[in-house]
Each structure stands twice: as structure tokens, then as C-alpha cells.
Scaffold this active site. Structure first.
Site, PDB file in Angstrom:
ATOM      1  N   CYS A   1     -10.683  -1.400  -4.379  1.00  0.00           N
ATOM      2  CA  CYS A   1      -9.896  -1.687  -3.177  1.00  0.00           C
ATOM      3  C   CYS A   1     -10.785  -2.215  -2.048  1.00  0.00           C
ATOM      4  O   CYS A   1     -11.990  -1.931  -1.993  1.00  0.00           O
ATOM      5  CB  CYS A   1      -9.202  -0.422  -2.677  1.00  0.00           C
TER       6      CYS A   1
ATOM      7  N   GLU B   1     -10.943  -1.306   1.016  1.00  0.00           N
ATOM      8  CA  GLU B   1     -11.551  -0.250   1.845  1.00  0.00           C
ATOM      9  C   GLU B   1     -12.858   0.254   1.230  1.00  0.00           C
ATOM     10  O   GLU B   1     -13.822   0.558   1.938  1.00  0.00           O
ATOM     11  CB  GLU B   1     -10.597   0.943   1.980  1.00  0.00           C
TER      12      GLU B   1
ATOM     13  N   CYS C   1      -4.652   3.610  -0.347  1.00  0.00           N
ATOM     14  CA  CYS C   1      -4.223   4.357  -1.534  1.00  0.00           C
ATOM     15  C   CYS C   1      -4.883   5.741  -1.550  1.00  0.00           C
ATOM     16  O   CYS C   1      -5.788   6.031  -0.759  1.00  0.00           O
ATOM     17  CB  CYS C   1      -4.571   3.581  -2.805  1.00  0.00           C
TER      18      CYS C   1
HETATM   19  N1  THU Z   1      -5.447  -2.342  -2.829  1.00  0.00           N
HETATM   20  C1  THU Z   1      -6.399  -2.271  -1.852  1.00  0.00           C
HETATM   21  O1  THU Z   1      -7.337  -3.062  -1.819  1.00  0.00           O
HETATM   22  N2  THU Z   1      -6.274  -1.293  -0.921  1.00  0.00           N
HETATM   23  C2  THU Z   1      -5.252  -0.404  -0.864  1.00  0.00           C
HETATM   24  O2  THU Z   1      -5.263   0.481  -0.031  1.00  0.00           O
HETATM   25  C3  THU Z   1      -4.121  -0.528  -1.783  1.00  0.00           C
HETATM   26  C4  THU Z   1      -4.330  -1.442  -2.938  1.00  0.00           C
HETATM   27  C5  THU Z   1      -5.572  -3.392  -3.852  1.00  0.00           C
HETATM   28  C6  THU Z   1      -5.918  -2.893  -5.224  1.00  0.00           C
HETATM   29  C7  THU Z   1      -5.412  -4.032  -6.081  1.00  0.00           C
HETATM   30  O3  THU Z   1      -6.424  -5.044  -6.149  1.00  0.00           O
HETATM   31  C8  THU Z   1      -4.239  -4.585  -5.302  1.00  0.00           C
HETATM   32  O4  THU Z   1      -4.361  -4.090  -3.988  1.00  0.00           O
HETATM   33  C9  THU Z   1      -2.885  -4.200  -5.872  1.00  0.00           C
HETATM   34  O5  THU Z   1      -2.791  -2.833  -6.037  1.00  0.00           O
END
Ligand code: THU
Length: 133
Positions: A57, A59, A89
């Protein structure tokens, strides 16, 4: 509680970071920007992988980058291409909670920003206190 408003440069850095996203599978671009105590900003975007769980992610790209640059993080902004704000998440909440409950999280949407502390986003989380009994 809303500790502070999202600084405009932090919001813009998160919005710009979406352009760095590598998300060929979900096509869901996420940008994050960490604000250090001294005003410096470190950015990150989600980086996916053909082995899906190996992706990371935004973050968890931005925060370690900030640490490696010697920043003392006080806030993080996160955004996507959605109209509404997205919130970190569960794994990211756990990851960010490691460093204290006061980190300010700005969830940036097109028309509004929702702000909370990481402690508010992950109440009663598991932490180092559990490991030491
Ligand atoms: N994702 C993030 O980068 N941060 C979050 O807080 C939620 C989800 C990304 C993970 C994945 O690459 C895409 O969003 C879809 O889930």
C-alpha cells in the site's frame, strides 16, 4: 477529534503521488504523503505485484521512506482517484500504530478531507506493550 487541518502542500503531495502508483491489476491508484516535524514531506504510492499479496500500500511505501530520510512523522495524507476519501486498510493501521497513537491521518477526497489520529482509527490495537506483558 480533528487535531489539525491538512496542510495544502501535504494534500497536494499525496494527490501528485498517485502518478507514481504501479497498479496494473486493481487499477486503483493510491497516493500518500508523510509530513515530518521539520516540514519535510516524503511520498509513496501503491506498488502491486503479479503475486497479489506481495503488493504494498501507498502508506507503507511513504512511511518507511520518511523514516529513511530522517523525518519524524507527525501526519500522513492518503488519497485515491475516488470522489470520497479513502481510509487506510487494516494492515496499514497496524503498521502506522507501531510508532504511536498520535499520528494524524488526513483522508483526502475531492471535496472534503476527513482527519483522525491513528489511535482513533485503530482503537485497542495490538502493540509492543502486549509483548512485554
Ligand atoms: N491500497 C493502498 O495503497 N492503501 C490503502 O489504504 C488501501 C488499498 C491499495 C492496495 C492495492 O494496490 C489497491 O489499493 C487496491 O486494493
Amino acid at each position: 477529534m480533528t487535531p489539525t487541518q491538512c496542510p495544502p502542500d501535504l494534500k497536494q503531495a499525496a494527490l501528485n503521488a498517485r502518478d507514481l502508483s504501479y497498479s496494473p491489476y486493481s487499477k486503483f491508484r493510491v497516493g500518500a504523503a508523510v509530513l515530518g516535524e521539520d516540514g519535510r514531506i516524503a511520498v509513496g504510492a501503491n506498488v502491486e505485484n503479479a503475486s497479489y499479496p506481495a503488493g504494498i500500500c501507498a502508506e507503507r511505501v511513504a512511511y518507511p521512506r520518511a523514516l529513511m530520510e530522517g523525518l519524524k512523522p507527525v501526519a500522513i495524507a492518503v488519497t485515491s482517484d475516488n470522489h470520497d476519501p479513502i481510509s487506510p486498510c487494516g494492515v496499514c493501521r497496524q503498521f502506522l500504530s507501531e510508532f504511536g497513537s498520535d499520528l494524524v491521518v488526513h483522508m483526502v477526497g475531492k471535496e472534503r478531507v476527513v482527519t483522525a489520529t491513528i489511535g482513533e482509527l485503530l482503537p485497542m490495537g495490538f502493540g509492543s506493550k502486549e509483548l512485554t506483558g
